[in-house]
Design an enzyme around this catalytic site. Structure first.
Site, PDB file in Angstrom:
ATOM      1  N   THR A 273       0.867  -0.733  -0.034  1.00 44.52           N
ATOM      2  CA  THR A 273       0.361  -0.426   0.131  1.00 44.52           C
ATOM      3  C   THR A 273       0.910   0.972  -0.161  1.00 44.52           C
ATOM      4  O   THR A 273       2.447   1.346   0.474  1.00 44.52           O
ATOM      5  CB  THR A 273      -0.950  -0.084   1.407  1.00 44.52           C
ATOM      6  OG1 THR A 273      -0.169   0.145   2.293  1.00 44.52           O
ATOM      7  CG2 THR A 273      -1.983  -1.412   1.518  1.00 44.52           C
TER       8      THR A 273
ATOM      9  N   GLY B   9       2.968   4.531   0.669  1.00 36.94           N
ATOM     10  CA  GLY B   9       4.042   4.843   1.292  1.00 36.94           C
ATOM     11  C   GLY B   9       5.587   3.368   0.501  1.00 36.94           C
ATOM     12  O   GLY B   9       6.450   3.764  -0.017  1.00 36.94           O
ATOM     13  N   THR B  10       4.332   2.921   1.279  1.00 34.33           N
ATOM     14  CA  THR B  10       5.491   1.168   1.459  1.00 34.33           C
ATOM     15  C   THR B  10       5.793   0.691   0.270  1.00 34.33           C
ATOM     16  O   THR B  10       7.240  -0.095  -0.072  1.00 34.33           O
ATOM     17  CB  THR B  10       4.752   0.044   2.401  1.00 34.33           C
ATOM     18  OG1 THR B  10       4.662   0.585   3.435  1.00 34.33           O
ATOM     19  CG2 THR B  10       5.338  -0.937   2.033  1.00 34.33           C
TER      20      THR B  10
ATOM     21  N   ILE C  51      -6.146   2.369  12.248  1.00 33.92           N
ATOM     22  CA  ILE C  51      -7.098   1.402  12.018  1.00 33.92           C
ATOM     23  C   ILE C  51      -7.005   0.193  10.964  1.00 33.92           C
ATOM     24  O   ILE C  51      -6.933  -0.721  11.902  1.00 33.92           O
ATOM     25  CB  ILE C  51      -8.570   2.284  11.953  1.00 33.92           C
ATOM     26  CG1 ILE C  51      -9.034   3.241  12.647  1.00 33.92           C
ATOM     27  CG2 ILE C  51      -9.476   0.954  11.709  1.00 33.92           C
ATOM     28  CD1 ILE C  51      -9.052   3.061  13.703  1.00 33.92           C
TER      29      ILE C  51
ATOM     30  N   LYS D  97      -5.490 -14.031  14.372  1.00 30.44           N
ATOM     31  CA  LYS D  97      -6.354 -15.283  14.408  1.00 30.44           C
ATOM     32  C   LYS D  97      -6.832 -16.164  13.886  1.00 30.44           C
ATOM     33  O   LYS D  97      -6.376 -17.457  14.631  1.00 30.44           O
ATOM     34  CB  LYS D  97      -7.580 -14.633  14.607  1.00 30.44           C
ATOM     35  CG  LYS D  97      -8.744 -15.465  15.094  1.00 30.44           C
ATOM     36  CD  LYS D  97     -10.564 -14.942  14.549  1.00 30.44           C
ATOM     37  CE  LYS D  97     -11.139 -16.135  15.306  1.00 30.44           C
ATOM     38  NZ  LYS D  97     -12.475 -15.067  14.755  1.00 30.44           N
TER      39      LYS D  97
ATOM     40  N   HIS E 264      18.877  -0.414  49.200  1.00 34.88           N
ATOM     41  CA  HIS E 264      17.504  -1.211  49.145  1.00 34.88           C
ATOM     42  C   HIS E 264      16.581  -0.090  49.310  1.00 34.88           C
ATOM     43  O   HIS E 264      15.134  -0.062  50.241  1.00 34.88           O
ATOM     44  CB  HIS E 264      17.178  -1.773  50.735  1.00 34.88           C
ATOM     45  CG  HIS E 264      18.385  -3.150  50.966  1.00 34.88           C
ATOM     46  ND1 HIS E 264      18.584  -4.335  49.950  1.00 34.88           N
ATOM     47  CD2 HIS E 264      19.400  -3.755  51.868  1.00 34.88           C
ATOM     48  CE1 HIS E 264      19.446  -4.985  50.012  1.00 34.88           C
ATOM     49  NE2 HIS E 264      19.931  -4.726  51.191  1.00 34.88           N
TER      50      HIS E 264
ATOM     51  N   ASN F  41       7.923   4.636  58.625  1.00 39.01           N
ATOM     52  CA  ASN F  41       8.080   6.196  58.792  1.00 39.01           C
ATOM     53  C   ASN F  41       8.887   6.438  58.188  1.00 39.01           C
ATOM     54  O   ASN F  41      10.377   6.346  58.742  1.00 39.01           O
ATOM     55  CB  ASN F  41       7.461   5.860  60.248  1.00 39.01           C
ATOM     56  CG  ASN F  41       6.312   5.868  61.002  1.00 39.01           C
ATOM     57  OD1 ASN F  41       5.642   6.995  60.062  1.00 39.01           O
ATOM     58  ND2 ASN F  41       6.051   4.877  61.726  1.00 39.01           N
TER      59      ASN F  41
ATOM     60  N   ARG G 266       7.117   5.952  64.455  1.00 41.62           N
ATOM     61  CA  ARG G 266       8.448   6.747  63.949  1.00 41.62           C
ATOM     62  C   ARG G 266       8.959   7.685  64.882  1.00 41.62           C
ATOM     63  O   ARG G 266      10.213   8.014  64.931  1.00 41.62           O
ATOM     64  CB  ARG G 266       7.318   7.899  64.234  1.00 41.62           C
ATOM     65  CG  ARG G 266       7.836   9.760  63.670  1.00 41.62           C
ATOM     66  CD  ARG G 266       6.613  10.418  62.820  1.00 41.62           C
ATOM     67  NE  ARG G 266       5.657   9.599  61.421  1.00 41.62           N
ATOM     68  CZ  ARG G 266       6.290   9.691  60.177  1.00 41.62           C
ATOM     69  NH1 ARG G 266       6.926  10.377  60.395  1.00 41.62           N
ATOM     70  NH2 ARG G 266       5.133   9.576  59.583  1.00 41.62           N
TER      71      ARG G 266
END
Length: 529
Positions: free
Chosen positions: A37, A39-40, A129, A140, A281, A423, A443
């Site tokens: 299609t 441009g390809t 699309i 599929k 860590h 904390n 805390r």
């Protein structure tokens, strides 16, 4: 019946044309007819290849600015027909539909268009699309059709054909189909996520996350866990986009800790002076500014030399040889910086196991993003913590206001607290952390642990008193009782910064006044679980 499917006819329609001509020539050499299609097709013809336009197959020209060209039974019938189903074969013969054995499609560059900051209409026009429709159809019907969506699979396709006399094996077609569905899934995720933001939907009914494999890891957090690293396409400066100059592959824990280190050091813009963060860590064990990058590293290192061993070092400026020399005095897993000069790279070259990463810049700490956390049966999704304050946001709540030096250190400590697991308690003196308490259930325990670490470091440094003497303290959330504040004062702190908002704020403020401390409220907390 054999599981090999000869490839005699291929439809090529790609946005990314890298490798296209070589693939086209290779297919023609193997006796494959080419359909294409726009441009390809033109690119293939310019290379001297015979190509049949899809419009000649469908009997319809491309129309509506290319929006409609492959959405046609002559294309989808050729992709979806079951070659071993008599009814399908009869339908193909009746309508003169020729089978398509190979589909090569990559999609409009929607993600790149969004990343470039294009406007709404331009982004919409870059939603593919026909491509996803063909990909899903071919995937599929992978029992008969091979579908290639990534340029990196071109060589694998040709190798599989050569190994099977011009046919594609069943195993290879299945792998291609899985990759194809993952690609369309990621593409739709990118579109839906962008559109949610574009139309102002903060909590969409369905949230889809996409990722592209960057690295298969030897294992995860522990050797019995399998793991891999995926990038999200955001190109945020950091471990995901960095160039690695030396050293073995990063591990799961390396990547996690390096990300934490670089996100923290990115809070300090290069023009404000050198800064260094050392992470172990995912928590900082030392963060500092300095007159030079070397000094910033040394001051960060002196916060907790024991924990810094085997850690991750992040720098906010170009790594130089003097800093590199200093870093090599202990074992370090990873060093990450915006850049590194040749002399620094030469210094590190003698340390084969040290990984050096450069990012080309710092991450924007205020850039909007989403943060994800997996829980059993679901995901928690929130805005990334981009919260920040200025001096104007501070509310002095004690009789004594902080001095200029205390204010500088309070603001520095508050930035660091944002990156410490709750904390979180941070002692800072003269633009450097001198004690960090992280991840405790209480805390006051974080306050005690940070002070104790400072006392241990005083012994290591050979100084008479811990550096918490004359320091300031940041708490990522409010003090629920006065005990944490009193502990900080006993460690030598002179000023505190915290969100405020506790039912016992008055009690805590009174304790600060009694101890002669200055305290400011931010009105913002930085929990980090």
């Amino acid at each position: 019946m054999t599981d090999l499917r000869p490839i005699r006819r291929a439809l090529l329609s790609v946005s990314d044309k890298s490798g296209l001509v070589d693939l086209g020539k290779a297919l023609v050499e193997r006796g494959v007819e080419l359909l294409s299609t726009g441009g390809t097709a033109q690119t293939l013809r310019d290379a001297g290849l015979d190509v049949l336009d899809v419009s000649e197959v469908t009997g319809f020209p491309e129309m509506m600015d290319g929006r409609v060209k492959t959405l046609h039974p002559m294309v989808h019938g050729g992709l979806l027909a079951l070659r071993d189903n008599p009814a399908h074969v009869a339908a193909m013969e009746e309508h003169v539909i020729n089978p398509i054995d190979l589909l090569v499609v990559n999609l409009y560059p929607f993600e790149a268009t969004v990343a470039a900051g294009a406007d709404y209409d331009t982004c919409i026009e870059n939603i593919d699309i026909g491509g996803p429709a063909m990909i899903r159809a071919a995937a599929k019907n992978h029992k008969f059709v091979s579908v290639v969506v990534d340029t990196e699979d071109y060589d694998a396709l040709l190798a599989d054909m050569d190994a099977n006399g011009g046919a594609a094996s069943d195993e290879f077609r299945r792998r291609l189909a899985q990759t194809a569905y993952a690609r369309t899934g990621a593409y739709d995720a990118a579109v839906s996520s962008w559109m949610a933001g574009a139309v102002g939907v903060e909590t969409p009914r369905r949230r889809v996350i996409k990722g592209e494999l960057a690295q298969t890891l030897r294992y995860g957090e522990n050797p019995h866990q399998k793991a891999a690293f995926y990038t999200d396409g955001s190109n945020r400066p950091g471990v995901a986009s960095a160039a690695q100059h030396q050293g073995k592959e990063l591990s799961y824990n390396n990547i996690n800790d390096t990300d934490a280190a670089f996100e923290l050091v990115s809070e300090f813009a290069p023009e404000t002076g050198p800064a260094c963060a050392i992470i172990k860590h995912a928590n900082p064990c030392g963060v500092a500014r300095g007159e030079t990058l070397k000094q910033a590293y040394q001051r960060a290192f002196d916060c907790d030399r024991t924990s810094a061993f085997g850690g991750i070092i992040a720098l906010n400026q170009t790594l130089d040889a003097a800093t590199a020399e200093e870093i090599t005095n202990i074992f370090t897993e990873v060093v990450i910086a915006p850049d590194a000069d040749d002399a620094a790279k030469e210094v590190f070259a003698a340390k084969k196991n040290l990984r050096l990463l450069t990012t080309g810049g710092l991450a924007d700490p205020r850039a909007a993003a989403l943060a994800y956390k997996q829980v059993s049966g679901g995901l928690l999704v929130q805005d990334k913590d981009t919260g920040h304050i200025t001096r104007d946001d501070l509310k002095v709540v004690t009789r004594r206001a902080p001095s200029e030096q205390e204010l500088n250190d309070l603001m520095f400590a508050w930035i660091v607290a944002k990156h410490v697991k709750s904390n979180a308690i941070i002692y800072v003196k003269d633009g450097a952390t001198v004690g960090v308490g992280a991840g405790q259930m209480s805390r006051v325990d974080s306050t005690r642990i940070a002070a104790r670490k400072a006392q241990d470091m005083a012994d290591v440094l050979g100084i008479d008193a811990p550096l918490t003497q004359g320091s300031v303290v940041a708490s990522d959330a409010f003090f629920p009782f006065a005990d944490g504040l009193i502990t900080a004062a006993e460690a030598g702190a002179t000023a505190l910064i915290q969100p405020g908002g506790s039912m016992r704020d008055d009690e805590v403020i009174a304790a600060a006044d009694e101890a002669g401390l200055a305290m400011v409220f931010t009105g913002m907390r930085h929990f980090r679980h």
